[in-house]
Design an enzyme around this catalytic site. Structure first.
Site, short mmCIF file in Angstrom:
data_model
loop_
_atom_site.label_atom_id
_atom_site.label_comp_id
_atom_site.label_asym_id
_atom_site.label_seq_id
_atom_site.Cartn_x
_atom_site.Cartn_y
_atom_site.Cartn_z
N LYS A 139 3.20 0.70 3.04
CA LYS A 139 2.99 -0.23 4.28
C LYS A 139 2.97 -1.71 3.55
CE LYS A 139 -0.50 2.51 6.64
NZ LYS A 139 -2.10 2.73 6.45
N HIS A 177 -12.29 3.73 0.65
CA HIS A 177 -12.58 2.65 1.32
C HIS A 177 -13.48 1.43 1.44
CE1 HIS A 177 -12.06 6.28 4.70
NE2 HIS A 177 -11.12 5.90 4.52
N ARG A 189 -2.77 -2.10 -3.13
CA ARG A 189 -3.77 -1.12 -2.92
C ARG A 189 -3.80 -0.06 -4.03
NH1 ARG A 189 -4.80 3.31 1.07
NH2 ARG A 189 -7.20 3.79 0.52
N GLY A 244 -9.12 9.11 7.98
CA GLY A 244 -10.02 9.30 6.99
C GLY A 244 -11.35 8.96 7.40
N ASN A 295 0.93 -1.15 -0.04
CA ASN A 295 0.11 0.07 0.20
C ASN A 295 0.87 1.47 0.11
OD1 ASN A 295 -2.04 2.00 0.40
ND2 ASN A 295 -2.63 1.17 2.53
N GLY A 336 -9.63 3.10 13.08
CA GLY A 336 -8.99 3.32 14.24
C GLY A 336 -9.90 3.87 15.44
N ILE A 337 -10.76 4.97 15.01
CA ILE A 337 -11.69 5.43 16.14
C ILE A 337 -13.11 4.53 16.12
CG2 ILE A 337 -13.19 7.52 16.41
CD1 ILE A 337 -11.29 9.17 14.46
N GLY A 338 -13.29 4.02 14.97
CA GLY A 338 -14.62 3.09 15.24
C GLY A 338 -14.38 1.80 16.08
N GLU A 339 -13.13 1.17 15.83
CA GLU A 339 -12.64 0.22 16.63
C GLU A 339 -12.43 0.38 17.98
OE1 GLU A 339 -9.69 -2.14 14.33
OE2 GLU A 339 -10.80 -1.54 12.68
N ASN A 340 -12.24 1.49 18.42
CA ASN A 340 -11.43 1.70 19.76
C ASN A 340 -12.27 2.79 20.63
OD1 ASN A 340 -9.02 0.10 19.44
ND2 ASN A 340 -8.55 1.60 17.63
N ARG A 365 -9.61 16.63 7.41
CA ARG A 365 -10.51 17.11 6.28
C ARG A 365 -11.93 17.40 6.76
NH1 ARG A 365 -9.78 11.48 3.00
NH2 ARG A 365 -8.22 11.00 4.25
N GLU A 381 -7.86 -4.64 5.68
CA GLU A 381 -8.04 -4.33 4.06
C GLU A 381 -6.84 -5.30 3.49
OE1 GLU A 381 -8.03 -0.29 5.69
OE2 GLU A 381 -8.56 0.27 3.67
P1 AMP Z 1 -6.80 4.95 11.29
O1 AMP Z 1 -6.54 6.09 10.24
O2 AMP Z 1 -7.70 4.04 10.83
O3 AMP Z 1 -5.32 4.12 11.98
O4 AMP Z 1 -7.28 5.77 12.67
C1 AMP Z 1 -6.54 6.67 13.17
C2 AMP Z 1 -7.23 7.42 14.32
O5 AMP Z 1 -7.81 6.38 15.42
C3 AMP Z 1 -6.72 8.35 15.02
O6 AMP Z 1 -7.59 9.67 15.13
C4 AMP Z 1 -6.44 7.86 16.47
O7 AMP Z 1 -6.59 8.89 17.32
C5 AMP Z 1 -7.58 7.03 16.58
N1 AMP Z 1 -7.59 5.87 17.58
C6 AMP Z 1 -6.65 4.77 17.68
N2 AMP Z 1 -6.85 4.23 19.02
C7 AMP Z 1 -7.75 4.94 19.71
C8 AMP Z 1 -8.41 4.95 20.94
N3 AMP Z 1 -7.98 4.03 21.66
N4 AMP Z 1 -9.20 5.76 21.30
C9 AMP Z 1 -9.60 6.61 20.47
N5 AMP Z 1 -9.13 7.06 19.02
C10 AMP Z 1 -8.27 6.07 18.89
#
Ligand code: AMP
Length: 400
Positions: free
Chosen positions: A17, A178, A89, A210, A10, A330-334, A239, A384
């Site tokens: 990556k 995505h 990708r 994103g 990627n 990252g946000i949706g999962e965490n 963005r 992905e």
């Molecule tokens: P990604 O682009 O999918 O790698 O996601 C990056 C985003 O996920 C960033 O804004 C991170 O701050 C957020 N993120 C990662 N881990 C956490 C967490 N434990 N709690 C809240 N946001 C997170």
């Protein structure tokens, strides 16, 4: 070791990556990231056998030099022989590519032509392809397009309310991005609900740096929030997402912004960063909100979540049933905070949060975060790279 692993690449403008993946079960043998390419600080980080290694990339510090470091590592660990193909990708496939595609000279020329729609991404993807061809001249190279999954969208979802000839003559329409992630999580969600994907309808929210929301009907994408470029839709890390297009004229005509300054402002200085005035990183904003009661952080989280909730609600217009919504990225999962804030604004869709499940389903753990009897909201860790490996493998092993 069998030679059935796929090397997934990627390539970004200054990063690369990579993962070495078994397409049949997603096992990742090795993964890593080369970053700050094209600068003297170029480094490569490789994770392999539970160990992390980091080294500088030597001159000319480019993608080819990064791939050369990777090849050296692979050959020192006798891993070259286990690679059967390279899966790339590629961000923009326009209307030409809606399937995994074996790369040849014509395909590269088309990806180059499509760079007019994705000037930041497609040229970088092509650089990765050329570097990989040079390093692995005998292996098949396959392109998996980020726009492909959304090519199923009906015309009413992808046509903008502007003169139709701009679409016909210049390809100006919604493409969406995505796609690989939305497809993967929809597939996993169907498994979780024990239903065939073709009978499932979901709204999926990929929330990372994103962000995009997609409506998936009978397993196919029927609408999505990102547009011709990855700037439309919900608010993101840096963005803006949707703004009144009139703001652009105001900035240029009244406030003397140049077009480049507007572009930079909307792409790099807006979103969570612009509103919070703190950071584009959700964790930093959550900490400022929770620990310091920072009002800008609170506002950024409010705007972010409200816009996503509105987008999810609007996509119910594309569906005739809704098996559930999916959080990924990252946000949706965490982020249990963000998920809770979004779901609390979707009461009319009958989401009742399971507070404990919302807290435990984080850091790679997937599961349902709403109570039985209410509508399903699922957290699913995206992968992905696995989809790219799987689709590369399937293309090369198709029955003639
Ligand atoms: P990604 O682009 O999918 O790698 O996601 C990056 C985003 O996920 C960033 O804004 C991170 O701050 C957020 N993120 C990662 N881990 C956490 C967490 N434990 N709690 C809240 N946001 C997170």
């Amino acid at each position: 070791m069998k030679n059935n692993f796929i090397l997934v690449l990627n390539c970004g403008s200054s990063s690369l990556k990579f993962s070495l993946i078994n397409p049949e079960n997603g096992e990742t043998l090795l993964s890593g990231l080369a970053e700050r390419l094209l600068s003297e600080q170029a480094i490569i980080k490789i994770k392999h056998n539970g160990k992390k290694e980091q080294q500088s990339i030597s001159s000319p510090f480019d993608h080819q030099a990064a791939i050369q470091c990777l090849v050296t590592h692979l050959s020192e660990h006798q891993l070259i022989a286990c690679i059967s193909a390279i899966g790339h990708r590629v961000v923009h496939g326009g209307e030409t590519y809606y399937q995994p595609t074996l790369i040849n000279t014509d395909v590269k020329a088309t990806i180059e032509k499509l760079a007019r729609l994705a000037p930041l991404h497609n040229p970088a993807n092509l650089t990765g392809i050329s570097a990989a061809e040079a390093a692995f001249p005998t292996l098949p190279q396959v392109a998996i397009f980020d726009t492909a999954f959304h090519q199923a969208m009906p015309e009413k979802a992808f046509i903008y309310g502007i003169p139709y000839k701009l679409y016909k003559e210049h390809g100006i329409r919604r493409y969406g991005f995505h796609g690989t992630s939305h497809y993967f999580v929809a597939q996993q969600a169907a498994k979780m609900l024990h239903k065939p994907l073709e009978q499932c309808s979901f709204i999926s929210a990929h929330l990372g740096n994103g962000c995009s929301v997609a409506a998936i009907k009978d397993g196919k994408s029927v609408d999505t929030s990102l547009g011709m470029t990855p700037l439309e839709g919900v608010m993101m890390g840096t963005r803006s997402g949707d703004v009144d297009p009139g703001i652009i004229f105001h900035l240029v005509n009244q406030l003397n912004y140049t077009v480049e300054e507007v572009d930079t402002m909307l792409n790099k200085q807006s979103g969570l960063l612009g509103v919070s005035q703190l950071s584009n990183d959700c964790r930093t904003i959550e900490t400022a909100y929770l620990e310091d009661n920072n009002p800008q952080a609170a506002l950024a989280l409010d705007v972010f979540c409200y816009r996503i909730a509105k987008s999810i609600a609007s996509f119910t217009a594309s569906l005739t049933q809704l098996d559930g919504i999916i959080f990924t990225g990252g946000i949706g999962e965490n982020s249990d905070i963000i998920r809770e804030k979004i779901l609390s604004q979707l009461i009319l869709l009958n989401f009742k949060i399971d507070v404990d499940a919302n807290i435990t389903n984080r850091f790679g753990k997937s599961g349902r975060i709403t109570l039985e009897g209410s509508r399903a909201a699922l957290v699913i860790a995206t992968n992905e790279e696995w989809v790219i490996a799987e689709q590369t493998f399937e293309l090369l092993n198709q029955e003639p």
